[in-house]
Motif scaffolding. Sequence first.
Motif, mmCIF file in Angstrom:
data_model
loop_
_atom_site.group_PDB
_atom_site.id
_atom_site.type_symbol
_atom_site.label_atom_id
_atom_site.label_comp_id
_atom_site.label_asym_id
_atom_site.label_seq_id
_atom_site.Cartn_x
_atom_site.Cartn_y
_atom_site.Cartn_z
ATOM 1 N N THR A 122 12.405 -2.081 10.698
ATOM 2 C CA THR A 122 11.879 -1.660 9.644
ATOM 3 C C THR A 122 13.007 -1.643 8.708
ATOM 4 O O THR A 122 13.860 -0.879 8.701
ATOM 5 N N ARG A 123 12.990 -2.643 7.340
ATOM 6 C CA ARG A 123 13.975 -2.226 6.459
ATOM 7 C C ARG A 123 13.342 -2.220 5.051
ATOM 8 O O ARG A 123 12.339 -2.849 4.895
ATOM 9 N N ASP A 124 13.940 -1.632 4.035
ATOM 10 C CA ASP A 124 13.218 -1.887 2.587
ATOM 11 C C ASP A 124 14.008 -3.304 1.864
ATOM 12 O O ASP A 124 15.294 -3.067 1.767
ATOM 13 N N SER A 125 13.213 -3.972 1.690
ATOM 14 C CA SER A 125 13.308 -5.110 1.068
ATOM 15 C C SER A 125 13.651 -5.181 -0.512
ATOM 16 O O SER A 125 14.136 -6.112 -1.309
ATOM 17 N N GLY A 126 12.975 -4.198 -1.167
ATOM 18 C CA GLY A 126 13.076 -4.071 -2.458
ATOM 19 C C GLY A 126 11.726 -4.577 -3.321
ATOM 20 O O GLY A 126 11.706 -4.786 -4.288
ATOM 21 N N LEU A 127 11.070 -5.679 -2.342
ATOM 22 C CA LEU A 127 9.865 -6.145 -2.781
ATOM 23 C C LEU A 127 8.642 -5.125 -3.209
ATOM 24 O O LEU A 127 8.253 -4.474 -2.356
ATOM 25 N N GLN A 128 7.964 -5.707 -4.237
ATOM 26 C CA GLN A 128 6.681 -4.890 -4.513
ATOM 27 C C GLN A 128 5.589 -5.568 -3.628
ATOM 28 O O GLN A 128 5.436 -6.818 -3.483
ATOM 29 N N THR A 129 4.647 -4.659 -3.252
ATOM 30 C CA THR A 129 3.354 -5.141 -2.422
ATOM 31 C C THR A 129 2.372 -3.969 -2.452
ATOM 32 O O THR A 129 2.636 -2.816 -2.381
ATOM 33 N N GLY A 130 1.162 -4.503 -2.569
ATOM 34 C CA GLY A 130 0.231 -3.310 -2.618
ATOM 35 C C GLY A 130 -0.494 -3.410 -0.905
ATOM 36 O O GLY A 130 -1.370 -2.465 -1.043
ATOM 37 N N ASP A 131 0.196 -4.157 -0.071
ATOM 38 C CA ASP A 131 -0.333 -3.966 1.417
ATOM 39 C C ASP A 131 0.036 -2.802 2.168
ATOM 40 O O ASP A 131 1.507 -2.537 2.051
ATOM 41 N N PRO A 132 -0.651 -2.299 2.782
ATOM 42 C CA PRO A 132 -0.225 -1.060 3.570
ATOM 43 C C PRO A 132 0.889 -1.461 4.487
ATOM 44 O O PRO A 132 1.682 -0.705 4.839
ATOM 45 N N ALA A 133 0.760 -2.578 5.213
ATOM 46 C CA ALA A 133 1.813 -2.886 6.112
ATOM 47 C C ALA A 133 2.888 -3.470 5.430
ATOM 48 O O ALA A 133 4.051 -3.982 6.153
ATOM 49 N N GLY A 134 3.057 -3.647 4.181
ATOM 50 C CA GLY A 134 4.336 -4.219 3.432
ATOM 51 C C GLY A 134 4.329 -5.766 3.354
ATOM 52 O O GLY A 134 5.367 -6.227 3.515
ATOM 53 N N PHE A 135 3.307 -6.398 3.601
ATOM 54 C CA PHE A 135 3.183 -7.881 3.482
ATOM 55 C C PHE A 135 3.384 -8.291 2.130
ATOM 56 O O PHE A 135 2.549 -8.179 1.291
ATOM 57 N N THR A 136 4.324 -9.032 1.810
ATOM 58 C CA THR A 136 4.843 -9.589 0.387
ATOM 59 C C THR A 136 4.417 -10.811 0.325
ATOM 60 O O THR A 136 3.830 -11.775 1.175
ATOM 61 N N LEU A 137 4.263 -11.220 -1.042
ATOM 62 C CA LEU A 137 4.134 -12.717 -1.376
ATOM 63 C C LEU A 137 5.135 -13.821 -0.683
ATOM 64 O O LEU A 137 4.742 -14.863 -0.201
ATOM 65 N N ALA A 138 6.196 -13.360 -0.692
ATOM 66 C CA ALA A 138 7.368 -14.087 0.104
ATOM 67 C C ALA A 138 6.952 -14.449 1.638
ATOM 68 O O ALA A 138 7.085 -15.413 2.184
ATOM 69 N N ASP A 139 6.255 -13.105 2.111
ATOM 70 C CA ASP A 139 5.939 -13.396 3.527
ATOM 71 C C ASP A 139 4.693 -14.362 3.821
ATOM 72 O O ASP A 139 4.714 -15.225 4.827
#
Length: 129
Positions: free
Chosen positions: A87-104
């Motif tokens: 796990t690392r901090d990508s700096g991308l904003q997400t509202g998902d609890p698992a951290g799944f972003t639009l880029a993902d």
Amino acid sequence: MAATVMTTLPQFNGLRPKFSTSPAPTLAAVQPMRRKGNGALGARCGYIGSSTNLIMVTSTTLMLFAGRFGLAPSANRKATAGLKLETRDSGLQTGDPAGFTLADTLACGSVGHIIGVGVVLGLKSLGVL
């Protein structure tokens, strides 16, 4: 059936027109274009539960599932040399609890489509599909 159109066609020798001394020009019958059957590039618009559709939906869904639940690398989980996910901090904003972003979402959807196209083309080459 459509009527044929009679027209004169100029004669060329290379890039220069060929001048004919005969008084009668060459006539050619031009037939209207006909629609050809399904060739190599023919598109089949089958029903929504066709085998090609099911393969594409399944491969894309599985890839999105793998990305969302931490089974595949994503923006917030990088793969190490031993293929472990850290796990690392990508700096991308997400509202998902698992951290799944639009880029993902876009990346996993694209990879799922690539896998699905490979499966469909492989099965078509084998004659199964």
